[in-house]
Structures are given as structure tokens and as C-alpha cells.
Motif scaffolding. Sequence first.
Motif, PDB file in Angstrom:
ATOM      1  N   GLN A 180      61.860   8.221  14.746  1.00 58.03           N
ATOM      2  CA  GLN A 180      60.750   7.355  14.710  1.00 58.03           C
ATOM      3  C   GLN A 180      60.561   6.652  15.999  1.00 58.03           C
ATOM      4  O   GLN A 180      59.680   6.601  16.517  1.00 58.03           O
ATOM      5  CB  GLN A 180      60.732   6.554  13.669  1.00 58.03           C
ATOM      6  N   GLN A 183      59.565   9.094  18.798  1.00 54.35           N
ATOM      7  CA  GLN A 183      58.135   9.065  18.724  1.00 54.35           C
ATOM      8  C   GLN A 183      57.082   8.159  19.129  1.00 54.35           C
ATOM      9  O   GLN A 183      55.992   8.217  19.537  1.00 54.35           O
ATOM     10  CB  GLN A 183      57.756   9.827  17.315  1.00 54.35           C
ATOM     11  N   ASN A 184      57.739   6.896  18.566  1.00 52.11           N
ATOM     12  CA  ASN A 184      56.710   5.619  19.054  1.00 52.11           C
ATOM     13  C   ASN A 184      56.643   5.543  20.593  1.00 52.11           C
ATOM     14  O   ASN A 184      55.670   5.145  21.010  1.00 52.11           O
ATOM     15  CB  ASN A 184      57.547   4.565  18.589  1.00 52.11           C
ATOM     16  N   PHE A 188      54.111  11.700  18.957  1.00 47.44           N
ATOM     17  CA  PHE A 188      54.031  12.330  17.828  1.00 47.44           C
ATOM     18  C   PHE A 188      54.839  13.913  18.244  1.00 47.44           C
ATOM     19  O   PHE A 188      54.599  14.744  19.436  1.00 47.44           O
ATOM     20  CB  PHE A 188      52.950  12.804  17.041  1.00 47.44           C
ATOM     21  N   GLN A 189      56.040  14.129  17.413  1.00 48.76           N
ATOM     22  CA  GLN A 189      56.939  15.239  17.362  1.00 48.76           C
ATOM     23  C   GLN A 189      57.576  15.270  18.781  1.00 48.76           C
ATOM     24  O   GLN A 189      58.188  16.567  19.074  1.00 48.76           O
ATOM     25  CB  GLN A 189      55.916  16.445  17.341  1.00 48.76           C
ATOM     26  N   GLN A 190      57.564  14.380  19.580  1.00 49.69           N
ATOM     27  CA  GLN A 190      58.648  14.404  20.888  1.00 49.69           C
ATOM     28  C   GLN A 190      60.103  14.290  20.215  1.00 49.69           C
ATOM     29  O   GLN A 190      60.206  13.739  19.180  1.00 49.69           O
ATOM     30  CB  GLN A 190      58.238  13.329  21.744  1.00 49.69           C
ATOM     31  N   THR A 191      60.954  14.885  21.051  1.00 48.76           N
ATOM     32  CA  THR A 191      62.472  14.686  20.569  1.00 48.76           C
ATOM     33  C   THR A 191      63.193  13.905  21.634  1.00 48.76           C
ATOM     34  O   THR A 191      64.277  13.742  21.227  1.00 48.76           O
ATOM     35  CB  THR A 191      63.131  16.123  20.477  1.00 48.76           C
TER      36      THR A 191
END
Length: 215
Positions: A180, A183-184, A188-191
Motif C-alpha cells: 500500500q 502504491q501510495n 496503483f498496481q506499482q511494485t
Amino acid sequence: MRSQQQKLSDSAQRNRQGGEVIGLAQQKQERRAVLEASPFANNHETFMKDQILEFYDLFELYFDKQKRGVDINDILATARTLGLDSKYQMVYKVLSQIQQEHHDQSRRLNKPDNVDFKEFIDLLSLKLGNINSEQGVDAIFRLLDNDDDVNSKKDCVTKEKLLKVANDLRYNLNEDEAIQIIQNVAGFQQTEFTYDDFQKFINKKLKSRRQEQLS
């Protein structure tokens, strides 16, 4: 049999020694009270007041009255003896870096190795960083990206790195929370997130904070 005069002399000596101990304790309390009320402790950019005081209590354990400071090597030696170099690897590594850099600087300037409390906090702040300057943001990112694994991807912060830092600091962070955070920062959906991602995120937070203060 010891004479009454010898007994009185011994008693007086014990009283003097006891008075000296009490006097030193009072001096420590007075120094702590001065620090507690100071702008340095109350308005520090990196550390909260309680943290400053905790560092001070640690610092006092190693304080050399004659040198008017502390040799960081003494702290590191105690940490090694207690096994803290493996238990708190990141903290130990930061202190080791501070010690080495300060030692090198002291040699160049032909100064003793010991540091006073304010200098110690300033050195620690440079390593841990803060969000109020570009240098501070860079320090935070380098701390998060600090991984000795040669196979680890550099110049980005991954879930694994966040969990490692949290573990080193004994901060309770689970895998979902680490994802989280990423992604913040990155979306979104980034690793993972890069320094640019992190800097943009911090700038956005600072801008939002300033707007709240003005409203």
C-alpha cells in the motif's frame, strides 16, 4: 581496634563521595531540563521532542566530562557486545557510517574523535533525513534503498526493502501495508518506487500541508 577519629574520618569521606554522586545526578537532571525546554528539542526538523530526550539519555551514559562529549566507538562497542549489531543492523550501520565520517573529518581537522550532543543529533539527522529539504528527502530515500544484496535492484524501493527496514527498526509492518505504501507513492498496481516518485510524493504532501495551514 580502629580509633573513633578514624571512624569519623571514614564516615566523612563516604558522605563526601555520596554528595559528589548526588551532585552529578543533579547536574545531569539540570542539563536535561535545559535541553527539554530548548528550541533545539522542541522544533527539530527530524526528531520529535521525546526522541531527542531518549537520545540524550543514551548519550549521557557515555558522556566523558573531561572531553565534554562522547566517542561513538564506545556506543558501537557496547552494541556489538549486546549483539545489537545483528539485531538492529540498519541502526548499527548508520551509527558506523557516522563514526567513520566523523573520524575522518576529525583527522583532517586534527580534532578529537568525541562529539557533543548537538553534533551527534545533527550527524544522525543527516543520515536519517527529513522531508523539509532536498538533502533530507534524498537521505530518507537512500535509507529505504539501503540494501547490501548485490542482486537487489538499485535506485528503487521495493516491498522487500520496506519490510527489511521495518524489521531493522522493529516497526510492525506487514506485506499488505508495504504494498500500500508503494502504491501510495508510485501509483496503483506499482511494485516499486523510484527517487523521482518519492520526491513528487513528498512535494505533493508538503503542498497539501501548506494549503491546510493557510485555510
